[in-house]
Design a protein around this motif. Structure first.
Motif, PDB file in Angstrom:
ATOM      1  N   THR A  74      22.904 -15.434  11.171  1.00 31.24           N
ATOM      2  CA  THR A  74      22.217 -16.423  12.005  1.00 31.24           C
ATOM      3  C   THR A  74      22.517 -17.833  11.519  1.00 31.24           C
ATOM      4  N   HIS A  75      22.390 -18.033  10.223  1.00 30.84           N
ATOM      5  CA  HIS A  75      22.644 -19.346   9.617  1.00 30.84           C
ATOM      6  C   HIS A  75      24.103 -19.767   9.814  1.00 30.84           C
ATOM      7  N   SER A  76      25.018 -18.830   9.652  1.00 31.25           N
ATOM      8  CA  SER A  76      26.442 -19.151   9.766  1.00 31.25           C
ATOM      9  C   SER A  76      26.827 -19.504  11.197  1.00 31.25           C
ATOM     10  N   ILE A  77      26.297 -18.770  12.177  1.00 38.92           N
ATOM     11  CA  ILE A  77      26.567 -19.106  13.576  1.00 38.92           C
ATOM     12  C   ILE A  77      26.051 -20.507  13.881  1.00 38.92           C
ATOM     13  N   ASP A  78      24.879 -20.825  13.366  1.00 40.09           N
ATOM     14  CA  ASP A  78      24.310 -22.157  13.578  1.00 40.09           C
ATOM     15  C   ASP A  78      25.174 -23.232  12.928  1.00 40.09           C
ATOM     16  N   GLN A  79      25.731 -22.949  11.754  1.00 37.68           N
ATOM     17  CA  GLN A  79      26.615 -23.908  11.090  1.00 37.68           C
ATOM     18  C   GLN A  79      27.874 -24.168  11.913  1.00 37.68           C
ATOM     19  N   VAL A  80      28.480 -23.099  12.431  1.00 35.51           N
ATOM     20  CA  VAL A  80      29.690 -23.272  13.246  1.00 35.51           C
ATOM     21  C   VAL A  80      29.352 -24.031  14.520  1.00 35.51           C
ATOM     22  N   ARG A  81      28.235 -23.713  15.110  1.00 33.23           N
ATOM     23  CA  ARG A  81      27.804 -24.412  16.319  1.00 33.23           C
ATOM     24  C   ARG A  81      27.696 -25.915  16.069  1.00 33.23           C
ATOM     25  N   SER A  82      27.162 -26.289  14.914  1.00 32.74           N
ATOM     26  CA  SER A  82      26.991 -27.712  14.606  1.00 32.74           C
ATOM     27  C   SER A  82      28.322 -28.431  14.431  1.00 32.74           C
ATOM     28  N   LEU A  83      29.387 -27.685  14.085  1.00 29.41           N
ATOM     29  CA  LEU A  83      30.693 -28.291  13.875  1.00 29.41           C
ATOM     30  C   LEU A  83      31.381 -28.694  15.173  1.00 29.41           C
ATOM     31  N   HIS A  84      31.109 -27.967  16.255  1.00 33.52           N
ATOM     32  CA  HIS A  84      31.854 -28.271  17.480  1.00 33.52           C
ATOM     33  C   HIS A  84      30.978 -28.413  18.728  1.00 33.52           C
ATOM     34  N   GLY A  85      29.678 -28.535  18.514  1.00 34.75           N
ATOM     35  CA  GLY A  85      28.791 -28.712  19.651  1.00 34.75           C
ATOM     36  C   GLY A  85      29.003 -30.011  20.394  1.00 34.75           C
ATOM     37  N   ASP A  86      29.479 -31.041  19.685  1.00 38.46           N
ATOM     38  CA  ASP A  86      29.705 -32.340  20.333  1.00 38.46           C
ATOM     39  C   ASP A  86      31.050 -32.415  21.038  1.00 38.46           C
ATOM     40  N   SER A  87      31.983 -31.553  20.652  1.00 33.81           N
ATOM     41  CA  SER A  87      33.335 -31.641  21.206  1.00 33.81           C
ATOM     42  C   SER A  87      33.663 -30.521  22.177  1.00 33.81           C
ATOM     43  N   CYS A  88      32.866 -29.459  22.194  1.00 35.15           N
ATOM     44  CA  CYS A  88      33.186 -28.280  22.991  1.00 35.15           C
ATOM     45  C   CYS A  88      32.005 -27.904  23.882  1.00 35.15           C
ATOM     46  N   ASP A  89      32.306 -27.236  24.963  1.00 34.29           N
ATOM     47  CA  ASP A  89      31.281 -26.799  25.910  1.00 34.29           C
ATOM     48  C   ASP A  89      30.790 -25.414  25.492  1.00 34.29           C
ATOM     49  N   LEU A  90      29.741 -25.377  24.695  1.00 31.02           N
ATOM     50  CA  LEU A  90      29.260 -24.111  24.157  1.00 31.02           C
ATOM     51  C   LEU A  90      28.449 -23.310  25.174  1.00 31.02           C
ATOM     52  N   ALA A  91      28.151 -23.915  26.312  1.00 30.45           N
ATOM     53  CA  ALA A  91      27.468 -23.186  27.375  1.00 30.45           C
ATOM     54  C   ALA A  91      28.457 -22.504  28.307  1.00 30.45           C
ATOM     55  N   TYR A  92      29.747 -22.770  28.130  1.00 27.57           N
ATOM     56  CA  TYR A  92      30.770 -22.198  28.999  1.00 27.57           C
ATOM     57  C   TYR A  92      30.812 -20.688  28.794  1.00 27.57           C
ATOM     58  N   ARG A  93      30.855 -19.936  29.867  1.00 24.85           N
ATOM     59  CA  ARG A  93      30.686 -18.484  29.779  1.00 24.85           C
ATOM     60  C   ARG A  93      31.834 -17.784  29.053  1.00 24.85           C
ATOM     61  N   ALA A  94      32.991 -18.444  28.936  1.00 25.82           N
ATOM     62  CA  ALA A  94      34.124 -17.831  28.237  1.00 25.82           C
ATOM     63  C   ALA A  94      34.349 -18.451  26.867  1.00 25.82           C
ATOM     64  N   SER A  95      33.327 -19.080  26.290  1.00 27.31           N
ATOM     65  CA  SER A  95      33.481 -19.674  24.961  1.00 27.31           C
ATOM     66  C   SER A  95      33.826 -18.602  23.934  1.00 27.31           C
ATOM     67  N   PRO A  96      34.504 -18.971  22.835  1.00 26.95           N
ATOM     68  CA  PRO A  96      34.961 -17.969  21.856  1.00 26.95           C
ATOM     69  C   PRO A  96      33.815 -17.152  21.261  1.00 26.95           C
ATOM     70  N   THR A  97      34.105 -15.882  20.998  1.00 26.67           N
ATOM     71  CA  THR A  97      33.154 -14.985  20.362  1.00 26.67           C
ATOM     72  C   THR A  97      33.878 -14.179  19.286  1.00 26.67           C
ATOM     73  N   SER A  98      33.126 -13.380  18.554  1.00 24.90           N
ATOM     74  CA  SER A  98      33.740 -12.556  17.519  1.00 24.90           C
ATOM     75  C   SER A  98      32.843 -11.383  17.160  1.00 24.90           C
ATOM     76  N   THR A  99      33.465 -10.235  16.897  1.00 22.06           N
ATOM     77  CA  THR A  99      32.750  -9.145  16.249  1.00 22.06           C
ATOM     78  C   THR A  99      32.515  -9.542  14.797  1.00 22.06           C
ATOM     79  N   VAL A 100      31.611  -8.851  14.144  1.00 21.35           N
ATOM     80  CA  VAL A 100      31.323  -9.125  12.728  1.00 21.35           C
ATOM     81  C   VAL A 100      31.051  -7.815  11.999  1.00 21.35           C
ATOM     82  N   VAL A 101      31.712  -7.627  10.863  1.00 17.03           N
ATOM     83  CA  VAL A 101      31.338  -6.585   9.909  1.00 17.03           C
ATOM     84  C   VAL A 101      31.158  -7.280   8.560  1.00 17.03           C
TER      85      VAL A 101
END
Length: 273
Positions: A74-101
């Motif tokens: 949760t914390h890490s996703i929030d950190q990444v979000r803060s890095l590109h929230g001003d430059s990228c459209d994070l509400a866009y339905r095809a924004s990048p995602t990732s599986t996690v193990v």
């Protein structure tokens, strides 16, 4: 800590959207995803997202041993979000995602987290190996991929059907009636599969992207005990080589229908004995 890591992009010269790394007592693997040939709304791209999230996550799970892996993600996703929230459209339905193990040892147990269709392979001292995979994406996908699987992989018709399939999947992302995956929304971490296993019960822990598990779960050319033996004897590169050999023998997807003729394939094999 003994770790062997192998990874290949889907094609030579193409960016690898998988990410895997280890630190003392911890390991992570992420498989980045977008929508084929579609804009992501992110100027950085899928590989940047999976690699950046993976780096933050590995740091978090080693720096904060008292935090759960869910809290770390949760914390890490929030950190990444803060890095590109001003430059990228994070509400866009095809924004990048990732599986996690993710896996971490401490206090005599292995703690793990799995989100999305990558896998965790736990080789046990007594009995066969246990595999943890989040099947929610597969279950949703089976309902949508019928037309695509009838077409030759790589054909124009298959490419169009694949785009439709992925677009439909995107509409079900991070929804209760769909599947959960790491993306712009930190709350997705709360839906990960988690658990603990006594370390003394294990001989190895292996993290695999779905491009590497194909030999077992799609091609059925090996079983999980065989994969553990293969990794112990020859390491991740040999497993990936056998996946590529099978893919090359069925380039049109007639024997094994699949979205991609070849996929990024990554294996991190952590030996505990």
């Amino acid at each position: 800590m003994k770790v062997a890591l192998g990874s290949l992009p889907s094609k030579a010269g193409k960016e690898n959207e998988d990410f895997a790394a280890a630190a003392p007592g911890a390991a992570v693997l992420l498989d980045g995803a977008g929508v084929a040939d579609a804009e992501t709304g992110c100027v950085h791209g899928v590989a940047w997202f999976s690699g950046t999230l993976g780096a933050f996550l590995l740091r978090s799970i080693t720096a904060h041993p008292a935090w759960s892996l869910v809290d770390c993600l949760t914390h890490s996703i929030d950190q990444v979000r803060s890095l590109h929230g001003d430059s990228c459209d994070l509400a866009y339905r095809a924004s990048p995602t990732s599986t996690v193990v993710a896996a971490r040892e401490g206090n005599g147990v292995l703690e793990y987290l799995v989100l999305g269709d990558s896998s965790l392979l736990l080789a046990q001292r007594d009995g066969g190996p246990a595999v943890v995979t989040d099947r929610r994406l597969d279950e949703v996908g089976k309902q949508l991929r019928g037309r695509m699987d009838e077409l030759p992989t790589g054909s124009p018709e298959h490419t169009a059907a694949l785009a439709e399939y992925r677009d439909a999947l995107t509409g079900l992302r991070n929804r209760p009636d769909g599947f959960w995956i790491a993306g712009p929304e930190p709350r997705a971490a709360e839906h990960a599969l988690t658990g603990t296993v006594p370390l003394e019960a294990l001989t190895s822990v292996t993290l695999l992207s779905d491009g590497a598990t194909r030999l077992v779960d799609r091609f059925q050319l090996a079983d999980w005990p065989g994969v553990v033996s293969l990794l112990d004897a020859f390491g991740p590169d040999e497993l990936i080589r056998r996946v590529r050999e099978a893919e090359a023998g069925d380039p049109d997807g007639r024997r094994w229908p699949r979205g991609k003729a070849q996929d990024d394939a990554t294996v991190l094999h952590w030996s505990l004995s």
